[in-house]
Write an enzyme that holds these catalytic residues in place. Structure first.
Site, short mmCIF file in Angstrom:
data_model
loop_
_atom_site.label_atom_id
_atom_site.label_comp_id
_atom_site.label_asym_id
_atom_site.label_seq_id
_atom_site.Cartn_x
_atom_site.Cartn_y
_atom_site.Cartn_z
N LYS A 185 0.84 -1.21 0.00
CA LYS A 185 0.00 0.00 0.00
C LYS A 185 0.87 1.26 0.00
CE LYS A 185 -2.14 -0.91 3.91
NZ LYS A 185 -1.53 -2.17 4.36
N ARG A 245 12.24 -1.79 11.26
CA ARG A 245 11.16 -1.31 12.13
C ARG A 245 10.94 -2.27 13.29
NH1 ARG A 245 6.03 0.04 8.45
NH2 ARG A 245 4.98 -1.09 10.11
N ARG A 273 12.97 -8.89 3.17
CA ARG A 273 13.24 -7.46 3.40
C ARG A 273 14.14 -7.27 4.63
NH1 ARG A 273 7.76 -5.28 3.37
NH2 ARG A 273 8.01 -4.83 5.57
N ARG A 319 -9.05 0.95 9.45
CA ARG A 319 -8.71 -0.42 9.78
C ARG A 319 -9.81 -1.10 10.57
NH1 ARG A 319 -2.75 0.40 9.43
NH2 ARG A 319 -1.67 -1.58 9.67
N ARG A 354 -0.32 -9.21 13.14
CA ARG A 354 -0.97 -8.13 12.39
C ARG A 354 -1.88 -8.68 11.29
NH1 ARG A 354 3.86 -4.98 10.36
NH2 ARG A 354 2.51 -3.24 9.87
#
Ligand code: AMP
Length: 206
Positions: free
Chosen positions: A14, A140, A128, A89, A151
């Site tokens: 996104k 992060r 990643r 969300r 999540r």
């Protein structure tokens, strides 16, 4: 004015697509995740409260998020239009957004869903992280497999119900988020811009 929502689980791409749409069409990307990370970085009370929740992969409360967005969308840089990234969300956030936008007289233009395969997202994330570590770049604090799985579960339980909500309104459009970045970009542009060489998206609820 055009208001778009990019919808999809964490890691669906996104943010990448929102940044491109921002550059291409002069819309403003509003990422609630980025806004919260800025609060965490500046050490505000809100940031302190949010960090723990974010690190666990849970959702920050609707009140906080809705307030943050309500304050942000009235700013001058949002007047041409907004791409909501990571918001709404929950159903409560979706309903609050509808109200905010209709009060402003600029309803939602479209919701673009990036459809992805969850297992592929987990391996994308692991790649990643490995790349970032190899380059010595920071990762992060909520970027790890355990938090991502949490999540994804939160997405299924709390966010996925907004998909039929927008479907019923005739606002939902879906693209294959597993395709490469350029192909996803092309698919989104095809939805937003039917004419060749179009410089401003022309979408509406169908
Ligand atoms: P993101 O960068 O969009 O993946 O968001 C990172 C984290 O910030 C999420 O896992 C949540 O903890 C929090 N967050 C971001 N946006 C929202 C939202 N709209 N509602 C609740 N929590 C959010």
């Amino acid at each position: 004015m055009i208001n778009l929502i990019l919808l999809g689980p964490p890691g669906a791409g996104k943010g990448t697509q929102a940044k491109r749409l921002e550059d291409q069409y002069g819309l403003k990307q509003l990422s609630t995740g980025d806004m919260l990370r800025a609060e965490v970085a500046s050490g505000t009370d809100l940031g302190k409260k949010a960090k723990e929740i974010m690190d666990q992969g849970n959702l920050v409360s609707d009140d906080i998020i809705i307030n943050m967005i309500a304050n942000r969308i009235t700013q001058p840089d949002c007047q041409k239009g907004v791409i909501f990234d990571g918001f709404p969300r929950t159903l409560a956030q979706a309903q609050a957004l509808d109200k905010m936008l209709s009060d402003q007289g600029h309803p939602l233009s479209a919701v673009i869903e990036l459809k992805v395969d969850e297992e592929a997202l987990v391996s994308r994330l692991n790649n990643r992280i490995a790349e970032a570590q190899a380059k010595g770049e920071p990762v992060r604090s909520d970027d790890n497999e355990e938090t991502l799985r949490k999540r994804l579960e939160v997405f299924r339980q709390q966010t996925a119900p907004i998909i039929p909500y927008y479907q019923t309104k005739g606002a939902l459009k879906s693209v294959d988020g597993m395709a490469d970045i350029d192909a996803v970009a092309k698919a989104i542009d095809g939805l937003l811009c039917k004419d060749k060489g179009c410089t401003a998206p022309k979408v509406g609820m169908s």
